[in-house]
Design a protein around this motif. Sequence first.
Motif, PDB file in Angstrom:
ATOM      1  N   ASP A  98       0.845  -1.194   0.000  1.00 13.60           N
ATOM      2  CA  ASP A  98       0.000   0.000   0.000  1.00 13.60           C
ATOM      3  C   ASP A  98       0.880   1.244   0.000  1.00 13.60           C
ATOM      4  OD1 ASP A  98       1.002   0.211   2.555  1.00 13.60           O
ATOM      5  OD2 ASP A  98      -0.836  -0.442   3.543  1.00 13.60           O
ATOM      6  N   GLU A  99       0.258   2.399   0.209  1.00 18.92           N
ATOM      7  CA  GLU A  99       1.005   3.665   0.171  1.00 18.92           C
ATOM      8  C   GLU A  99       2.057   3.764   1.275  1.00 18.92           C
ATOM      9  OE1 GLU A  99      -2.871   4.224   2.390  1.00 18.92           O
ATOM     10  OE2 GLU A  99      -2.202   3.336   0.511  1.00 18.92           O
ATOM     11  N   ASN A 100       1.898   2.955   2.318  1.00 15.91           N
ATOM     12  CA  ASN A 100       2.879   2.936   3.408  1.00 15.91           C
ATOM     13  C   ASN A 100       3.978   1.892   3.192  1.00 15.91           C
ATOM     14  OD1 ASN A 100       1.469   4.925   4.922  1.00 15.91           O
ATOM     15  ND2 ASN A 100       0.009   3.343   5.585  1.00 15.91           N
TER      16      ASN A 100
ATOM     17  N   LYS B  85       3.572  -1.359   2.909  1.00 15.19           N
ATOM     18  CA  LYS B  85       3.326  -2.602   3.633  1.00 15.19           C
ATOM     19  C   LYS B  85       2.542  -3.599   2.778  1.00 15.19           C
ATOM     20  CE  LYS B  85       5.074  -1.145   7.589  1.00 15.19           C
ATOM     21  NZ  LYS B  85       6.301  -1.726   8.165  1.00 15.19           N
TER      22      LYS B  85
ATOM     23  N   GLU C  64      -0.079  -6.823   8.851  1.00 13.81           N
ATOM     24  CA  GLU C  64       0.763  -6.015   7.972  1.00 13.81           C
ATOM     25  C   GLU C  64       2.216  -6.451   8.111  1.00 13.81           C
ATOM     26  OE1 GLU C  64      -1.508  -1.755   7.380  1.00 13.81           O
ATOM     27  OE2 GLU C  64       0.211  -1.867   8.742  1.00 13.81           O
TER      28      GLU C  64
END
Length: 430
Positions: free
Chosen positions: A138-140, A142, A172
Amino acid sequence: MNVIVIGGGPAGMMAAIASAENGNNVILLEKKERLGRKLLITGKGRCNITSSLPIEEFIQNIPGNGQFLYSAFKNYTNNDIINFLNEEGLDVKEERGNRIFPVTDKSLDVLKSFTKKLKKLNVKIEYNMEVTEIVPRDENGKLKVKTVENKENNRGNINNRDKNKNNIKIFEADKVILATGGKSYPLTGSTGDGYELAKKLGHTVTKIRPSLVPLEAFEQNMCKDLQGLSLRNVNIELKNKENNKIIYQDFGEMLFTHFGVSGPTILSGSAHLVRYKNIDELLKNKKIVLSIDFKPALSEEKLDERILRDFAEFKNSLDKLLPQKLIPVIIEKSGINPNKKVNEINKKERHSLVEVLKNLEVTIRGFRPIDEAIVTSGGINIKEINPKTMESKLVNGLYFAGEIIDVDAYTGGFNLQIAYSTGYTAGNNM
């Protein structure tokens, strides 16, 4: 770094250990209520841990994409797994055929060595967790692992459970190692789930077939007559009658069953046969035959001399030469009248007898079902995996280990070594 390992077999446990030794926070997700269920039944419950052969020779015993494992075997060798077990207090011994077993003859003791190490390294184990999806980064940055926690202790058929009645969990991680096994021995948890998870992420799964599996024969009546007969020190050849080429040759033990043939030599032969070109067509057209030499230590001439030395009725003269159960079949195949005496048998008839003893043919019809196989042939396409790290070439942070990969070997501890070596490689690469 947070690492999630999916699958608690030898590959998954080794991956978790290697990753935790590097200081990572590791969570091991297991679909069943305990780890290593398939490990417990290997080697007939004794666990053929590995082989004592030089690690360079392992690839020669892996007909299924052996070259792909070159780096993994260098990363973690047969000596490494033996040292690991020794450090955990378990000694090993070598038996016939370079096979390494625990001195206790108990696969449970091998499993205990793994679980003790996991505990020492503070690896968190979540049982009864069926992974339903792996979500790309994802954007993080993870990866997400979606699971269904089965409150019914996962004893029922996983496909028949109502997943809505179970708790959904999301983990995650920076890295996910997929080590869910193949499709052989499904009761241990190897039901092919990992293939579907990988396919959703764009991976290709090659054709799934049984390997290290008994073979069915067209000569059902003969095999039923010989059912349960175990033979030692025989030579076997699997041949393609279409071009008269030998596909596989071996020496050792085999067994007749009600459906065909089994035993160590046959199982290893199946691993070679399953990848043979146009095998389905050849089996259908009765072009694959098993040739059995019951007396490989004797030439045809020496065997003829041995028969000539015997006396009394022909049928009884074979008592010292063959198992009792085999004699009627050999006589029938030779076409000689069983009531004849040895001195009444002419040279042509003796030649026919010798020919049967040196080359009894069984026509192979096919493989037994995959749930009777020791390992799976096929899996995640090796072209989509980095052989030096076991990382996916398609999804960053996703790694593979063990039987889920399209690699498989002969009997003798090689498949378990694949699990340790790929598991260690996946867990050790950050």
